[in-house]
Design a protein around this motif. Structure first.
Motif, PDB file in Angstrom:
ATOM      1  N   PRO A  89      38.061  43.964  44.468  1.00 39.75           N
ATOM      2  CA  PRO A  89      39.418  43.873  45.352  1.00 39.75           C
ATOM      3  C   PRO A  89      39.338  42.397  45.777  1.00 39.75           C
ATOM      4  N   TYR A  90      40.570  42.037  46.290  1.00 40.59           N
ATOM      5  CA  TYR A  90      40.784  40.960  46.930  1.00 40.59           C
ATOM      6  C   TYR A  90      40.510  41.080  48.440  1.00 40.59           C
ATOM      7  N   ASN A  91      40.595  40.029  49.291  1.00 39.31           N
ATOM      8  CA  ASN A  91      39.855  40.254  50.567  1.00 39.31           C
ATOM      9  C   ASN A  91      41.020  41.054  51.446  1.00 39.31           C
ATOM     10  N   GLU A  92      42.176  40.734  51.313  1.00 35.86           N
ATOM     11  CA  GLU A  92      42.994  41.670  51.986  1.00 35.86           C
ATOM     12  C   GLU A  92      43.074  43.186  51.588  1.00 35.86           C
ATOM     13  N   ASP A  93      42.584  43.357  50.485  1.00 35.46           N
ATOM     14  CA  ASP A  93      42.516  44.804  49.920  1.00 35.46           C
ATOM     15  C   ASP A  93      41.248  45.573  50.508  1.00 35.46           C
ATOM     16  N   VAL A  94      40.440  44.988  51.216  1.00 35.88           N
ATOM     17  CA  VAL A  94      39.216  45.651  51.831  1.00 35.88           C
ATOM     18  C   VAL A  94      39.356  46.178  53.230  1.00 35.88           C
ATOM     19  N   ARG A  95      39.351  47.318  53.584  1.00 35.27           N
ATOM     20  CA  ARG A  95      39.607  48.043  54.815  1.00 35.27           C
ATOM     21  C   ARG A  95      38.111  48.318  55.424  1.00 35.27           C
ATOM     22  N   GLN A  96      38.031  47.569  56.807  1.00 32.25           N
ATOM     23  CA  GLN A  96      36.748  47.554  57.486  1.00 32.25           C
ATOM     24  C   GLN A  96      36.848  48.866  58.514  1.00 32.25           C
ATOM     25  N   TYR A  97      36.131  49.858  58.503  1.00 31.30           N
ATOM     26  CA  TYR A  97      36.177  51.006  59.484  1.00 31.30           C
ATOM     27  C   TYR A  97      34.887  51.018  60.374  1.00 31.30           C
ATOM     28  N   THR A  98      35.049  50.844  61.788  1.00 32.63           N
ATOM     29  CA  THR A  98      33.865  50.979  62.460  1.00 32.63           C
ATOM     30  C   THR A  98      33.868  52.433  63.226  1.00 32.63           C
ATOM     31  N   PHE A  99      32.834  53.243  62.899  1.00 30.46           N
ATOM     32  CA  PHE A  99      32.472  54.367  63.542  1.00 30.46           C
ATOM     33  C   PHE A  99      31.423  54.258  64.566  1.00 30.46           C
ATOM     34  N   SER A 100      31.634  55.168  65.681  1.00 32.26           N
ATOM     35  CA  SER A 100      30.786  55.229  66.656  1.00 32.26           C
ATOM     36  C   SER A 100      29.337  55.791  65.997  1.00 32.26           C
ATOM     37  N   SER A 101      28.231  55.354  66.697  1.00 29.58           N
ATOM     38  CA  SER A 101      26.788  55.818  66.284  1.00 29.58           C
ATOM     39  C   SER A 101      26.627  57.439  66.833  1.00 29.58           C
ATOM     40  N   LEU A 102      26.063  58.123  65.979  1.00 31.48           N
ATOM     41  CA  LEU A 102      25.692  59.591  66.158  1.00 31.48           C
ATOM     42  C   LEU A 102      24.844  59.854  67.267  1.00 31.48           C
ATOM     43  N   THR A 103      23.831  58.688  67.128  1.00 34.46           N
ATOM     44  CA  THR A 103      22.912  58.569  68.178  1.00 34.46           C
ATOM     45  C   THR A 103      23.101  58.160  69.635  1.00 34.46           C
ATOM     46  N   ALA A 104      24.440  57.835  69.988  1.00 35.80           N
ATOM     47  CA  ALA A 104      24.929  57.224  71.143  1.00 35.80           C
ATOM     48  C   ALA A 104      24.808  58.510  71.917  1.00 35.80           C
ATOM     49  N   SER A 105      25.170  59.795  71.657  1.00 36.04           N
ATOM     50  CA  SER A 105      25.181  60.827  72.514  1.00 36.04           C
ATOM     51  C   SER A 105      24.010  62.023  71.992  1.00 36.04           C
ATOM     52  N   LYS A 106      23.304  62.374  73.310  1.00 40.18           N
ATOM     53  CA  LYS A 106      22.193  63.310  72.853  1.00 40.18           C
ATOM     54  C   LYS A 106      22.631  64.558  72.184  1.00 40.18           C
ATOM     55  N   ARG A 107      23.855  64.975  72.489  1.00 43.30           N
ATOM     56  CA  ARG A 107      24.326  66.172  72.003  1.00 43.30           C
ATOM     57  C   ARG A 107      24.538  66.040  70.393  1.00 43.30           C
ATOM     58  N   ASN A 108      24.791  64.841  69.745  1.00 43.71           N
ATOM     59  CA  ASN A 108      24.969  64.625  68.428  1.00 43.71           C
ATOM     60  C   ASN A 108      23.508  64.449  67.814  1.00 43.71           C
ATOM     61  N   GLN A 109      22.469  64.256  68.481  1.00 41.99           N
ATOM     62  CA  GLN A 109      21.422  63.988  67.705  1.00 41.99           C
ATOM     63  C   GLN A 109      20.695  65.152  67.189  1.00 41.99           C
ATOM     64  N   PRO A 110      20.446  65.328  66.153  1.00 36.14           N
ATOM     65  CA  PRO A 110      19.868  66.465  65.243  1.00 36.14           C
ATOM     66  C   PRO A 110      18.347  66.679  65.686  1.00 36.14           C
ATOM     67  N   SER A 111      17.887  67.835  65.513  1.00 32.61           N
ATOM     68  CA  SER A 111      16.536  68.352  65.816  1.00 32.61           C
ATOM     69  C   SER A 111      15.652  67.915  64.688  1.00 32.61           C
ATOM     70  N   GLU A 112      14.408  68.275  64.999  1.00 36.31           N
ATOM     71  CA  GLU A 112      13.560  67.914  63.844  1.00 36.31           C
ATOM     72  C   GLU A 112      13.929  69.182  62.836  1.00 36.31           C
ATOM     73  N   GLU A 113      14.107  70.260  63.248  1.00 33.77           N
ATOM     74  CA  GLU A 113      14.377  71.441  62.227  1.00 33.77           C
ATOM     75  C   GLU A 113      15.566  71.106  61.538  1.00 33.77           C
ATOM     76  N   GLN A 114      16.407  70.642  62.169  1.00 27.74           N
ATOM     77  CA  GLN A 114      17.740  70.137  61.039  1.00 27.74           C
ATOM     78  C   GLN A 114      17.425  69.247  60.284  1.00 27.74           C
ATOM     79  N   LEU A 115      16.592  68.300  60.629  1.00 26.85           N
ATOM     80  CA  LEU A 115      16.499  66.938  59.629  1.00 26.85           C
ATOM     81  C   LEU A 115      15.441  67.479  58.747  1.00 26.85           C
ATOM     82  N   GLN A 116      14.513  68.493  58.902  1.00 26.68           N
ATOM     83  CA  GLN A 116      13.695  68.951  57.564  1.00 26.68           C
ATOM     84  C   GLN A 116      14.530  69.696  56.814  1.00 26.68           C
ATOM     85  N   ALA A 117      15.423  70.577  57.289  1.00 23.16           N
ATOM     86  CA  ALA A 117      16.343  71.308  56.511  1.00 23.16           C
ATOM     87  C   ALA A 117      17.300  70.665  55.581  1.00 23.16           C
TER      88      ALA A 117
END
Length: 261
Positions: A89-117
């Protein structure tokens, strides 16, 4: 042959696999019947391969066509050598999207059981470790698995040429098999999929629907000096908004700003 613009290192951060465009790859070789062109092409391929470099090129199909930028990667085998072309792609064809980190909120952090699954599910989906007659083999090998879309198109073209008045045939069982997941992998993944549904619980949220009347749309929140302002009712954007619904409120008085002075 495309025009070379620059020669860059293959390990450079400027070359990213996710920037490859198009639905296919072109292969460039020397002109058949021209030994001098073959030697020149071989020299370029060998030089790029030995130095771990690639060529950034510009490709133009015709004088009035739109120039395309691409990447030439050396490819050497025992019986042949060529340059693979991938569009970039040319430079103007590239779209940069910034998403918030999932670790910013404790509610969104996965548990050890979820990571293992998740780890267990990924391991069970490994296509290179499928057991077949007490042996571990690889399924869906790229060299032995054809593109089902292209195979279906070729099947229909062949049938239409040989039988121009017949309807399009049903999909060939061999092509249909490419679209079906491996049964051994499905059986192996079943316990891990059940575990995923238990550790990642999904709840359906029902929105409270508010009538889109004029009273609800323009009603001011009551301001209380001793406490916070009352929340405004949230109107469902998917609700039915009509002029008739806005006029449901009973009109008791009509005035203008000039009369109130």
């Amino acid at each position: 042959m495309p025009t070379v613009i620059n020669i860059v290192s293959k390990g450079d951060d400027q070359i990213k696999r996710q920037n490859y465009l198009g639905d296919g790859v072109m292969a460039f070789v020397g002109e058949p019947g021209d030994p001098a062109a073959g030697v020149a092409m071989s020299a370029i391929i060998q030089a790029l391969y030995e130095t771990n470099m690639v060529a950034i090129v510009k490709k133009l199909n015709s004088a009035r066509g739109v120039p395309r930028i691409g990447l030439l990667t050396p490819h050497i085998k025992a019986k042949y050598e060529c340059l693979f072309y991938n569009e970039l792609p040319y430079n103007e064809d590239v779209r940069q999207y910034t998403f918030s980190s999932l670790t910013a909120s404790k509610r969104n952090q996965p548990s050890e059981e979820q990571l293992q699954a998740v780890d267990n599910l990924i391991t069970s989906m490994d296509l290179t470790q499928v057991e077949d007659e007490d042996e571990k083999t690889e399924v869906l090998k790229p060299k032995l698995t054809f593109n089902p879309y292209l195979q279906r198109v070729y099947q229909c073209l062949q049938h239409r040429v040989l039988n121009p008045n017949d309807p399009v045939p049903d999909i060939d069982p061999v092509i249909g098999q490419y679209l079906q997941p491996c049964q051994e992998v499905l059986t192996k993944c079943k316990p891990n999929l059940d575990k995923m549904t238990k550790v990642f619980k999904l709840d359906r949220i029902t929105k409270k629907k508010v009538d889109a009347t004029g009273e609800n749309l323009w009603k001011q929140s009551d301001v209380n000096e001793s406490g916070p302002a009352a929340k405004k009712p949230k109107i469902d954007e998917d609700g039915d908004f009509t002029m008739e619904g806005m006029a449901k409120g009973k009109i008791t008085e009509v005035c203008c700003c000039f009369c109130c002075k």
